[in-house]
Design a protein around this motif. Structure first.
Motif, mmCIF file in Angstrom:
data_model
loop_
_atom_site.group_PDB
_atom_site.id
_atom_site.type_symbol
_atom_site.label_atom_id
_atom_site.label_comp_id
_atom_site.label_asym_id
_atom_site.label_seq_id
_atom_site.Cartn_x
_atom_site.Cartn_y
_atom_site.Cartn_z
ATOM 1 N N ARG A 25 0.835 -1.217 0.000
ATOM 2 C CA ARG A 25 0.000 0.000 0.000
ATOM 3 C C ARG A 25 0.863 1.258 0.000
ATOM 4 N NH1 ARG A 25 -3.071 -3.054 3.672
ATOM 5 N NH2 ARG A 25 -2.048 -2.002 5.404
ATOM 6 N N GLU A 26 1.853 1.295 0.877
ATOM 7 C CA GLU A 26 2.697 2.490 0.998
ATOM 8 C C GLU A 26 3.502 2.767 -0.264
ATOM 9 O OE1 GLU A 26 5.046 2.020 4.567
ATOM 10 O OE2 GLU A 26 3.235 1.669 5.753
ATOM 11 N N ALA A 27 3.998 1.717 -0.898
ATOM 12 C CA ALA A 27 4.836 1.880 -2.087
ATOM 13 C C ALA A 27 4.028 1.821 -3.382
ATOM 14 C CB ALA A 27 5.931 0.811 -2.105
ATOM 15 N N GLU A 28 2.695 1.723 -3.245
ATOM 16 C CA GLU A 28 1.809 1.643 -4.404
ATOM 17 C C GLU A 28 2.189 0.494 -5.334
ATOM 18 O OE1 GLU A 28 1.543 5.528 -6.169
ATOM 19 O OE2 GLU A 28 0.693 6.401 -4.343
ATOM 20 N N ILE A 29 2.404 -0.663 -4.726
ATOM 21 C CA ILE A 29 2.708 -1.890 -5.462
ATOM 22 C C ILE A 29 1.402 -2.654 -5.625
ATOM 23 C CG2 ILE A 29 3.906 -4.118 -5.339
ATOM 24 C CD1 ILE A 29 6.136 -2.593 -3.779
ATOM 25 N N GLY A 30 1.067 -3.001 -6.845
ATOM 26 C CA GLY A 30 -0.213 -3.630 -7.123
ATOM 27 C C GLY A 30 -0.197 -5.135 -7.188
ATOM 28 N N THR A 31 0.980 -5.759 -7.005
ATOM 29 C CA THR A 31 1.080 -7.208 -7.137
ATOM 30 C C THR A 31 1.992 -7.786 -6.063
ATOM 31 O OG1 THR A 31 0.817 -7.010 -9.542
ATOM 32 C CG2 THR A 31 1.716 -9.081 -8.715
ATOM 33 N N ILE A 32 1.489 -8.801 -5.370
ATOM 34 C CA ILE A 32 2.303 -9.584 -4.434
ATOM 35 C C ILE A 32 2.410 -10.990 -4.996
ATOM 36 C CG2 ILE A 32 2.428 -10.605 -2.127
ATOM 37 C CD1 ILE A 32 0.925 -8.127 -1.078
ATOM 38 N N VAL A 33 3.630 -11.520 -5.050
ATOM 39 C CA VAL A 33 3.880 -12.882 -5.509
ATOM 40 C C VAL A 33 4.454 -13.674 -4.335
ATOM 41 C CG1 VAL A 33 5.153 -14.351 -7.124
ATOM 42 C CG2 VAL A 33 4.319 -12.105 -7.875
ATOM 43 N N ASN A 34 3.778 -14.765 -3.983
ATOM 44 C CA ASN A 34 4.241 -15.634 -2.900
ATOM 45 C C ASN A 34 4.682 -16.956 -3.503
ATOM 46 O OD1 ASN A 34 4.473 -17.401 -0.683
ATOM 47 N ND2 ASN A 34 3.058 -16.167 0.512
ATOM 48 N N GLY A 35 5.975 -17.238 -3.416
ATOM 49 C CA GLY A 35 6.561 -18.416 -4.042
ATOM 50 C C GLY A 35 6.402 -19.711 -3.272
ATOM 51 N N GLY A 36 5.609 -19.725 -2.221
ATOM 52 C CA GLY A 36 5.331 -20.986 -1.536
ATOM 53 C C GLY A 36 5.643 -20.970 -0.065
ATOM 54 N N ASP A 37 5.267 -22.066 0.579
ATOM 55 C CA ASP A 37 5.323 -22.197 2.036
ATOM 56 C C ASP A 37 4.531 -21.063 2.681
ATOM 57 O OD1 ASP A 37 6.716 -24.532 1.817
ATOM 58 O OD2 ASP A 37 8.665 -23.645 2.242
ATOM 59 N N MET A 38 3.271 -20.968 2.248
ATOM 60 C CA MET A 38 2.370 -19.915 2.704
ATOM 61 C C MET A 38 1.740 -20.233 4.057
ATOM 62 S SD MET A 38 0.316 -18.823 -0.793
ATOM 63 C CE MET A 38 -0.327 -20.450 -1.177
ATOM 64 N N PHE A 39 1.544 -21.509 4.361
ATOM 65 C CA PHE A 39 0.712 -21.907 5.490
ATOM 66 C C PHE A 39 1.554 -22.333 6.698
ATOM 67 C CE2 PHE A 39 -1.785 -23.588 1.665
ATOM 68 C CZ PHE A 39 -2.275 -22.333 1.366
ATOM 69 N N PRO A 40 0.968 -22.279 7.910
ATOM 70 C CA PRO A 40 1.737 -22.549 9.133
ATOM 71 C C PRO A 40 2.015 -24.026 9.372
ATOM 72 C CG PRO A 40 -0.546 -22.105 9.700
ATOM 73 C CD PRO A 40 -0.411 -21.872 8.215
ATOM 74 N N HIS A 41 2.991 -24.251 10.229
ATOM 75 C CA HIS A 41 3.231 -25.575 10.800
ATOM 76 C C HIS A 41 2.294 -25.730 11.991
ATOM 77 C CE1 HIS A 41 7.476 -24.950 9.123
ATOM 78 N NE2 HIS A 41 6.869 -25.803 8.331
ATOM 79 N N GLY A 42 2.105 -26.920 12.466
ATOM 80 C CA GLY A 42 1.264 -27.137 13.640
ATOM 81 C C GLY A 42 1.182 -28.600 13.992
#
Length: 117
Positions: A25-42
């Motif tokens: 939001r602050e840098a006015e970036i319109g795209t986030i790319v997540n290359g994996g390992d998004m979810f938690p361990h448990g």
């Protein structure tokens, strides 16, 4: 000009997700790319990851979409295949959420991306 923010290995760290949103939001970036390992361990991994997706990730992605930020992600080696359907449901629910493994996707300015998990 296309500007994106790339991240991996958040492992469900909500503080990291919130930092990504704030930076975008602050840098006015319109795209986030997540290359994996998004979810938690448990302890009960599938239940933990399903809960994270439903209780945190869904509203998080809705907030990003409302701010005009697109999100591209894919499961990594620590994300259970058993929750793939839950992730794909989020992808189907929003035109701003994309699964990097579904083939070449246009990011903007003629730039395409594809992931392999």
């Amino acid at each position: 000009m296309l500007r994106l923010l790339y991240v991996t290995d958040l492992h469900g760290w909500t503080g990291g997700y919130e930092q990504l949103a704030a930076i975008a939001r602050e840098a006015e970036i319109g795209t986030i790319v997540n290359g994996g390992d998004m979810f938690p361990h448990g302890r009960d991994l599938i239940v933990t990851q399903r809960r994270f997706i439903g209780e945190y990730l869904r509203p998080y992605l809705e907030r990003l979409a409302a701010a005009g930020i697109s999100y591209y992600g894919m499961l990594g080696n620590d994300d259970c295949r058993a929750v793939l359907g839950d992730w794909q449901e989020l992808v189907r629910a929003s035109s701003r959420v994309h699964d990097l493994t579904e083939g070449w996707l246009l990011l903007g300015d003629g730039v395409t991306i594809c992931g392999c998990n």
